[in-house]
Design a protein around this motif. Structure first.
Motif, PDB file in Angstrom:
ATOM      1  N   ILE A  85       5.397  11.366  -0.327  1.00 22.82           N
ATOM      2  CA  ILE A  85       5.447  10.438  -1.486  1.00 22.82           C
ATOM      3  C   ILE A  85       3.795  10.450  -1.671  1.00 22.82           C
ATOM      4  CG2 ILE A  85       5.022   8.068  -1.965  1.00 22.82           C
ATOM      5  CD1 ILE A  85       7.470   7.527   0.262  1.00 22.82           C
ATOM      6  N   ILE A  86       3.745  10.801  -2.996  1.00 23.42           N
ATOM      7  CA  ILE A  86       2.197  10.946  -3.585  1.00 23.42           C
ATOM      8  C   ILE A  86       1.925   9.625  -4.520  1.00 23.42           C
ATOM      9  CG2 ILE A  86       0.685  12.224  -4.702  1.00 23.42           C
ATOM     10  CD1 ILE A  86       2.390  14.825  -3.958  1.00 23.42           C
ATOM     11  N   ASN A  87       1.100   8.948  -4.167  1.00 25.49           N
ATOM     12  CA  ASN A  87       0.701   7.901  -4.970  1.00 25.49           C
ATOM     13  C   ASN A  87      -0.638   8.227  -5.622  1.00 25.49           C
ATOM     14  OD1 ASN A  87       2.395   5.929  -4.232  1.00 25.49           O
ATOM     15  ND2 ASN A  87       1.619   5.620  -2.248  1.00 25.49           N
ATOM     16  N   VAL A  88      -0.254   8.176  -6.922  1.00 23.48           N
ATOM     17  CA  VAL A  88      -1.648   8.380  -7.761  1.00 23.48           C
ATOM     18  C   VAL A  88      -2.457   7.196  -8.014  1.00 23.48           C
ATOM     19  CG1 VAL A  88      -2.638   9.113 -10.259  1.00 23.48           C
ATOM     20  CG2 VAL A  88      -0.495  10.278  -9.375  1.00 23.48           C
ATOM     21  N   THR A  89      -3.554   7.090  -7.268  1.00 25.29           N
ATOM     22  CA  THR A  89      -4.514   6.014  -7.311  1.00 25.29           C
ATOM     23  C   THR A  89      -5.723   6.250  -8.234  1.00 25.29           C
ATOM     24  OG1 THR A  89      -5.599   6.929  -5.632  1.00 25.29           O
ATOM     25  CG2 THR A  89      -4.013   5.432  -5.078  1.00 25.29           C
ATOM     26  N   SER A  90      -7.058   6.203  -8.018  1.00 23.29           N
ATOM     27  CA  SER A  90      -8.047   6.458  -8.930  1.00 23.29           C
ATOM     28  C   SER A  90      -9.089   6.482  -8.086  1.00 23.29           C
ATOM     29  CB  SER A  90      -7.961   5.273  -9.904  1.00 23.29           C
ATOM     30  OG  SER A  90      -9.190   5.383 -10.676  1.00 23.29           O
ATOM     31  N   ILE A  91     -10.296   7.190  -8.595  1.00 21.28           N
ATOM     32  CA  ILE A  91     -11.375   7.005  -8.159  1.00 21.28           C
ATOM     33  C   ILE A  91     -12.171   5.539  -7.855  1.00 21.28           C
ATOM     34  CG2 ILE A  91     -13.905   7.908  -8.269  1.00 21.28           C
ATOM     35  CD1 ILE A  91     -12.962  10.606  -8.611  1.00 21.28           C
ATOM     36  N   ALA A  92     -11.584   4.935  -9.065  1.00 21.35           N
ATOM     37  CA  ALA A  92     -12.029   3.515  -9.451  1.00 21.35           C
ATOM     38  C   ALA A  92     -11.579   2.556  -8.272  1.00 21.35           C
ATOM     39  CB  ALA A  92     -11.610   3.049 -10.761  1.00 21.35           C
ATOM     40  N   GLY A  93     -10.652   3.049  -7.513  1.00 13.18           N
ATOM     41  CA  GLY A  93     -10.054   2.415  -6.450  1.00 13.18           C
ATOM     42  C   GLY A  93     -10.746   2.522  -5.295  1.00 13.18           C
ATOM     43  N   ASP A 117     -11.943  11.024 -14.369  1.00 15.97           N
ATOM     44  CA  ASP A 117     -11.615  10.665 -15.822  1.00 15.97           C
ATOM     45  C   ASP A 117     -10.984  12.037 -16.224  1.00 15.97           C
ATOM     46  OD1 ASP A 117     -12.671   8.149 -16.370  1.00 15.97           O
ATOM     47  OD2 ASP A 117     -14.829   9.067 -15.836  1.00 15.97           O
ATOM     48  N   PHE A 118      -9.816  11.900 -17.151  1.00 16.05           N
ATOM     49  CA  PHE A 118      -9.276  12.990 -17.587  1.00 16.05           C
ATOM     50  C   PHE A 118      -8.954  12.633 -19.206  1.00 16.05           C
ATOM     51  CE2 PHE A 118      -8.588  13.980 -13.093  1.00 16.05           C
ATOM     52  CZ  PHE A 118      -8.313  15.600 -12.966  1.00 16.05           C
ATOM     53  N   ALA A 119      -8.807  13.602 -19.906  1.00 13.08           N
ATOM     54  CA  ALA A 119      -8.534  13.251 -21.341  1.00 13.08           C
ATOM     55  C   ALA A 119      -7.115  13.055 -21.508  1.00 13.08           C
ATOM     56  CB  ALA A 119      -8.978  14.780 -22.072  1.00 13.08           C
ATOM     57  N   THR A 120      -6.804  11.987 -21.744  1.00 14.77           N
ATOM     58  CA  THR A 120      -5.235  11.215 -21.706  1.00 14.77           C
ATOM     59  C   THR A 120      -5.494  10.134 -22.908  1.00 14.77           C
ATOM     60  OG1 THR A 120      -5.174   9.669 -20.061  1.00 14.77           O
ATOM     61  CG2 THR A 120      -4.728  11.798 -19.174  1.00 14.77           C
ATOM     62  N   TYR A 154      -6.950  12.490  -1.590  1.00 17.79           N
ATOM     63  CA  TYR A 154      -7.539  13.374  -2.324  1.00 17.79           C
ATOM     64  C   TYR A 154      -8.302  13.022  -3.367  1.00 17.79           C
ATOM     65  CZ  TYR A 154      -4.459  16.492   0.399  1.00 17.79           C
ATOM     66  OH  TYR A 154      -3.852  17.256   1.651  1.00 17.79           O
ATOM     67  N   LYS A 155      -9.268  13.602  -3.830  1.00 20.33           N
ATOM     68  CA  LYS A 155      -9.967  13.149  -5.044  1.00 20.33           C
ATOM     69  C   LYS A 155     -10.169  14.342  -5.971  1.00 20.33           C
ATOM     70  CE  LYS A 155     -13.208  11.354  -1.723  1.00 20.33           C
ATOM     71  NZ  LYS A 155     -11.767  11.344  -0.897  1.00 20.33           N
ATOM     72  N   VAL A 156      -9.712  14.045  -7.155  1.00 18.62           N
ATOM     73  CA  VAL A 156      -9.681  15.186  -8.256  1.00 18.62           C
ATOM     74  C   VAL A 156     -10.490  14.700  -9.280  1.00 18.62           C
ATOM     75  CG1 VAL A 156      -8.246  16.488  -9.597  1.00 18.62           C
ATOM     76  CG2 VAL A 156      -7.297  15.645  -7.447  1.00 18.62           C
ATOM     77  N   GLY A 157     -11.724  15.320  -9.455  1.00 13.58           N
ATOM     78  CA  GLY A 157     -12.455  15.108 -10.797  1.00 13.58           C
ATOM     79  C   GLY A 157     -13.731  16.175 -10.525  1.00 13.58           C
ATOM     80  N   VAL A 158     -14.695  15.586 -11.518  1.00 10.52           N
ATOM     81  CA  VAL A 158     -15.915  16.315 -11.601  1.00 10.52           C
ATOM     82  C   VAL A 158     -16.866  15.962 -10.251  1.00 10.52           C
ATOM     83  CG1 VAL A 158     -15.950  16.668 -14.000  1.00 10.52           C
ATOM     84  CG2 VAL A 158     -16.943  14.648 -13.000  1.00 10.52           C
ATOM     85  N   PHE A 159     -17.618  16.912  -9.862  1.00  8.97           N
ATOM     86  CA  PHE A 159     -18.488  16.678  -8.528  1.00  8.97           C
ATOM     87  C   PHE A 159     -18.891  15.220  -8.336  1.00  8.97           C
ATOM     88  CE2 PHE A 159     -22.477  16.688  -6.648  1.00  8.97           C
ATOM     89  CZ  PHE A 159     -22.221  16.916  -5.594  1.00  8.97           C
ATOM     90  N   MET A 160     -19.792  14.690  -9.629  1.00 14.56           N
ATOM     91  CA  MET A 160     -20.546  13.608  -9.525  1.00 14.56           C
ATOM     92  C   MET A 160     -19.339  12.421  -9.167  1.00 14.56           C
ATOM     93  SD  MET A 160     -23.567  13.668  -9.202  1.00 14.56           S
ATOM     94  CE  MET A 160     -23.728  11.900  -8.969  1.00 14.56           C
ATOM     95  N   GLN A 161     -18.249  12.485  -9.664  1.00 13.47           N
ATOM     96  CA  GLN A 161     -17.135  11.321  -9.514  1.00 13.47           C
ATOM     97  C   GLN A 161     -16.770  11.344  -8.229  1.00 13.47           C
ATOM     98  OE1 GLN A 161     -14.328  12.204 -12.540  1.00 13.47           O
ATOM     99  NE2 GLN A 161     -15.431  11.332 -14.031  1.00 13.47           N
ATOM    100  N   LYS A 162     -16.531  12.628  -7.390  1.00  8.78           N
ATOM    101  CA  LYS A 162     -15.941  12.668  -6.247  1.00  8.78           C
ATOM    102  C   LYS A 162     -17.068  12.459  -5.245  1.00  8.78           C
ATOM    103  CE  LYS A 162     -14.422  16.741  -6.718  1.00  8.78           C
ATOM    104  NZ  LYS A 162     -13.754  18.272  -6.283  1.00  8.78           N
ATOM    105  N   PHE A 163     -18.392  12.825  -5.566  1.00  7.80           N
ATOM    106  CA  PHE A 163     -19.496  12.528  -4.853  1.00  7.80           C
ATOM    107  C   PHE A 163     -20.159  10.973  -4.644  1.00  7.80           C
ATOM    108  CE2 PHE A 163     -24.333  12.684  -4.022  1.00  7.80           C
ATOM    109  CZ  PHE A 163     -24.185  13.392  -2.712  1.00  7.80           C
ATOM    110  N   SER A 164     -19.545  10.206  -5.826  1.00 14.28           N
ATOM    111  CA  SER A 164     -19.856   8.939  -5.966  1.00 14.28           C
ATOM    112  C   SER A 164     -19.205   8.043  -4.708  1.00 14.28           C
ATOM    113  CB  SER A 164     -19.592   8.180  -7.258  1.00 14.28           C
ATOM    114  OG  SER A 164     -18.050   8.183  -7.182  1.00 14.28           O
TER     115      SER A 164
END
Length: 267
Positions: free
Chosen positions: A124-132, A174-177, A235-245
């Motif tokens: 089971i893969i839950n799509v959360t968010s770096i905002a979480g 952030d993704f272009a959606t 797992y965190k997927v995004g640009v470096f600064m978002q993951k680094f935050s």
């Protein structure tokens, strides 16, 4: 035999990219949306499903089991955004976002667990968010839903270990959606005490989404996770600064980290 995947919110954005990428990689993919436009598209079979209605979840899962007799992967992707000063967001909208972003995934997990336990296999893969991982200004309710789902996953991993059912969170930045178009946002009211600060933050949120990465990046990441024998908790997927935050949140004093966010959002 091809492994069977059920993914919610597969008609657009990140969900569509993931579903079509998995279909190209020889998985039997069942995507869901509230009102599918076709029974099949680009190799993805569609089932009607409204994550806020438990009976709709039951019907979709039962239909999949009639067709396939098994479920190997559940990807809880369906979700929606919400923004605004917490004081000005109606309680009904806060409850609605929890129904979609939290209770929907939980009810889907409950629906597939009996078959996965019987199989003694499943992921089971839950799509959360770096905002979480952090409380963001004017996104309090959204951060709360994604944070709650992430913590629930952490607990459930341990509960299900003996049954060989694996769980993980994948948190996109952030993704272009089209999430900004579908997001509930408290009306920008010139008379509001938050008018200036919220207006600036809302413009910044929309710009981040517009300039975000391609959803194909998430599709690649999810496929890699599915091929992992023992997936990580997060797992965190995004640009470096978002993951680094997220890393900084764990090592910096709370007030110092808060100051960084205040500076970033110009508050």
């Amino acid at each position: 035999m091809a492994e069977v995947v059920l993914i919610t919110g597969a008609s657009s954005g990140i969900g569509k990219a993931i579903a079509e990428h998995l279909a190209k990689n020889k998985y039997r993919v069942y995507g869901t949306s509230r009102n599918p436009k076709a029974e099949e598209s680009n190799g993805v079979r569609f089932l009607p499903l409204d994550v806020t209605r438990p009976e709709s979840i039951t019907n979709a899962v039962n239909e999949l089991l009639i067709r396939e007799k098994r479920i190997d992967f559940l990807i809880n992707n369906a979700g929606k955004g919400i923004s605004g000063p917490l004081e000005e967001i109606p309680e009904s909208e806060i409850k609605s976002i929890f129904e979609t972003n939290y209770f929907g995934p939980i009810n889907l997990i409950k629906a597939v667990l009996p078959i996965m336990r019987e199989q003694r296999a499943g992921m089971i893969i839950n799509v959360t968010s770096i905002a979480g991982f952090m409380g963001l200004p004017f996104r309090s309710a959204y951060s709360a839903t994604k944070g709650a789902l992430g913590l629930t996953t952490e607990a459930l991993r341990m509960e299900l270990k003996e049954f060989n059912v694996k769980l993980t969170n994948v948190a996109p930045g952030d993704f272009a959606t089209n999430i900004a178009a579908g997001r509930y946002h408290a009306p920008s009211n010139a008379q509001s005490p938050y008018a200036k600060s919220y207006g600036k933050s809302l413009d910044m949120m929309d710009a981040h989404v517009a300039d975000g990465q391609s959803p194909d990046v998430m599709a690649d990441a999810v496929l890699a996770i599915m091929k992992t024998e023992q997936p990580k908790v997060n797992y965190k997927v995004g640009v470096f600064m978002q993951k680094f935050s997220v890393f900084l949140k764990g090592v910096l004093p709370g007030k110092f980290y808060e100051r960084l966010l205040l500076n970033h959002y110009k508050l």
